[in-house]
Design a protein around this motif. Structure first.
Motif, PDB file in Angstrom:
ATOM      1  N   SER A 304       1.063  -9.130  38.689  1.00  0.00           N
ATOM      2  CA  SER A 304      -0.025  -8.282  39.201  1.00  0.00           C
ATOM      3  C   SER A 304      -1.073  -8.031  38.141  1.00  0.00           C
ATOM      4  CB  SER A 304       0.565  -6.960  39.693  1.00  0.00           C
ATOM      5  OG  SER A 304       1.268  -6.281  38.643  1.00  0.00           O
ATOM      6  N   GLY A 305      -0.790  -8.324  36.840  1.00  0.00           N
ATOM      7  CA  GLY A 305      -1.754  -8.082  35.775  1.00  0.00           C
ATOM      8  C   GLY A 305      -2.698  -9.236  35.554  1.00  0.00           C
ATOM      9  N   CYS A 306      -2.141 -10.442  35.308  1.00  0.00           N
ATOM     10  CA  CYS A 306      -2.970 -11.606  34.985  1.00  0.00           C
ATOM     11  C   CYS A 306      -3.092 -12.594  36.147  1.00  0.00           C
ATOM     12  CB  CYS A 306      -2.412 -12.333  33.750  1.00  0.00           C
ATOM     13  SG  CYS A 306      -0.772 -13.055  34.011  1.00  0.00           S
ATOM     14  N   GLY A 307      -2.304 -12.403  37.233  1.00  0.00           N
ATOM     15  CA  GLY A 307      -2.416 -13.276  38.394  1.00  0.00           C
ATOM     16  C   GLY A 307      -1.617 -14.561  38.290  1.00  0.00           C
ATOM     17  N   LYS A 308      -0.771 -14.725  37.252  1.00  0.00           N
ATOM     18  CA  LYS A 308       0.017 -15.936  37.111  1.00  0.00           C
ATOM     19  C   LYS A 308       1.043 -16.032  38.230  1.00  0.00           C
ATOM     20  CE  LYS A 308       2.900 -18.464  33.818  1.00  0.00           C
ATOM     21  NZ  LYS A 308       3.544 -18.460  32.498  1.00  0.00           N
ATOM     22  N   VAL A 309       1.225 -17.265  38.802  1.00  0.00           N
ATOM     23  CA  VAL A 309       2.120 -17.485  39.933  1.00  0.00           C
ATOM     24  C   VAL A 309       3.154 -18.516  39.546  1.00  0.00           C
ATOM     25  CG1 VAL A 309       2.300 -18.235  42.330  1.00  0.00           C
ATOM     26  CG2 VAL A 309       0.334 -16.892  41.593  1.00  0.00           C
ATOM     27  N   GLU A 310       4.410 -18.270  39.872  1.00  0.00           N
ATOM     28  CA  GLU A 310       5.500 -19.202  39.649  1.00  0.00           C
ATOM     29  C   GLU A 310       6.285 -19.357  40.948  1.00  0.00           C
ATOM     30  OE1 GLU A 310       7.869 -17.788  36.438  1.00  0.00           O
ATOM     31  OE2 GLU A 310       6.372 -18.239  34.877  1.00  0.00           O
ATOM     32  N   TYR A 311       6.475 -20.610  41.386  1.00  0.00           N
ATOM     33  CA  TYR A 311       7.258 -20.885  42.593  1.00  0.00           C
ATOM     34  C   TYR A 311       8.629 -21.419  42.199  1.00  0.00           C
ATOM     35  CZ  TYR A 311       3.051 -20.251  45.410  1.00  0.00           C
ATOM     36  OH  TYR A 311       1.959 -19.719  46.016  1.00  0.00           O
ATOM     37  N   TYR A 312       9.620 -21.047  42.993  1.00  0.00           N
ATOM     38  CA  TYR A 312      10.991 -21.492  42.729  1.00  0.00           C
ATOM     39  C   TYR A 312      11.212 -22.849  43.381  1.00  0.00           C
ATOM     40  CZ  TYR A 312      11.551 -16.570  41.539  1.00  0.00           C
ATOM     41  OH  TYR A 312      11.391 -15.340  40.978  1.00  0.00           O
TER      42      TYR A 312
END
Length: 312
Positions: A304-312
């Motif tokens: 929620s801070g930098c917007g980085k997304v990781e998918y499993y």
């Protein structure tokens, strides 16, 4: 008395003869008394007076400043350090770059030190080199009379006084300038250091990720779809034997009678009845649909801070 007068007369004649002889000798050399006097005066005045200005101590560059200027480092308008080719030089986390001096030692310098070194280089290059001693010849020609030689002597003395005064004033002004120079350089270095501090980028605080789960509804199949053959029935009227339950519908009348009589002779009822029964007349194809349901499943996460997304 006559004897005394004779002696005086003889001495006067002798003195006059001596003077005539001296005059003749001088005239024989092409000289007169005035020229002799002027020669004497000229001999006194031909002594040259050598005036020497005391040179100031020439400024020099320190080892660090020389290493900076030899490397061609400069500070651009954007505050970044560039080399002699105008390319930006990468700085470390403290905003400094490395240079080597003549001793081979590695020295770290920042942009303020680079500016100061270039200013000192300009001062050294602009320092005057023609500070050699000047000589003034106060010799006068031997054609003037005794009075003119005296006036020349007084003029040379006045010239010496004025030149010595001008030289002393030059020395005092140079001393005042040298005394002002460190202050101006120190003030400029302070201004440069303050500019450098303001131009340094503020380090960003270390970021800690605040993860939020990414979910979606996922279909879960409980049973796959399939097909099968189902028999097709119809209701038909049938004749059924009361003794054995046999289907007598398709028997002829004689066959039916013989069947009933046989049961009767053997102690049976010897009878039958009609009824409606389901008779299979064919088959049909039945499709069974898939059985499934939906579940909420986590498929990744997002900061929620930098917007980085990781998918499993």
């Amino acid at each position: 008395m006559k004897t005394t007068n004779n002696i005086k007369r003889t001495m006067t004649i002798a003195i006059a003869a001596a003077m005539i002889t001296a005059t003749a000798m001088l005239s024989g050399c092409g000289c007169d008394d005035s020229n002799a006097i002027n020669k004497t005066a000229t001999t006194v005045q031909t002594t040259s007076v050598e005036e020497t200005t005391v040179p100031e101590t020439a400024p020099t560059l320190s080892e660090t400043d020389k290493a900076i200027t030899d490397a061609g480092l400069k500070v651009g308008a954007d505050g970044k350090i560039t080399d002699k080719d105008g390319k930006e030089v990468k700085v470390d986390k403290d905003g400094k770059v490395e240079v080597k001096n003549e001793k081979g030692e590695t020295v770290k310098v920042d942009s303020s030190e680079v500016k100061k070194a270039n200013q000192n280089k300009v001062k050294v290059d602009s320092y005057p080199t023609n500070s050699s001693s000047q000589k003034k010849d106060t010799s006068t020609s031997g054609k003037n009379n005794n009075s003119s030689s005296k006036s020349n002597t007084s003029k040379s003395d006045s010239k010496k006084d004025t030149s010595s005064k001008s030289e002393s004033s030059k020395q005092e002004s140079s001393k005042s300038e040298s005394s002002k120079t460190p202050q101006s350089s120190s003030s400029s270095s302070k201004a440069d250091s303050s500019k450098n501090e303001s131009s340094k980028p503020t380090p960003k605080p270390q970021h800690t990720h605040s993860w939020t789960n990414i979910t979606e509804k996922v279909k879960v199949v409980d049973k796959k779809a399939y097909t099968y053959e189902e028999p097709v029935y119809e209701e038909h009227g049938r004749t059924i034997c009361n003794d054995c339950g046999a289907d007598l519908t398709n028997m002829s009348d004689s066959e039916l009678t013989n069947h009933i009589c046989e049961h009767a002779e053997n102690g049976g009822k010897g009878s039958y009845h009609d009824e409606w029964v389901n008779v299979q007349v064919g088959t049909k194809k039945v499709n069974v649909p898939e059985k499934s349901h939906y579940e909420t499943k986590t498929i990744g996460r997002k900061c929620s801070g930098c917007g980085k997304v990781e998918y499993y």
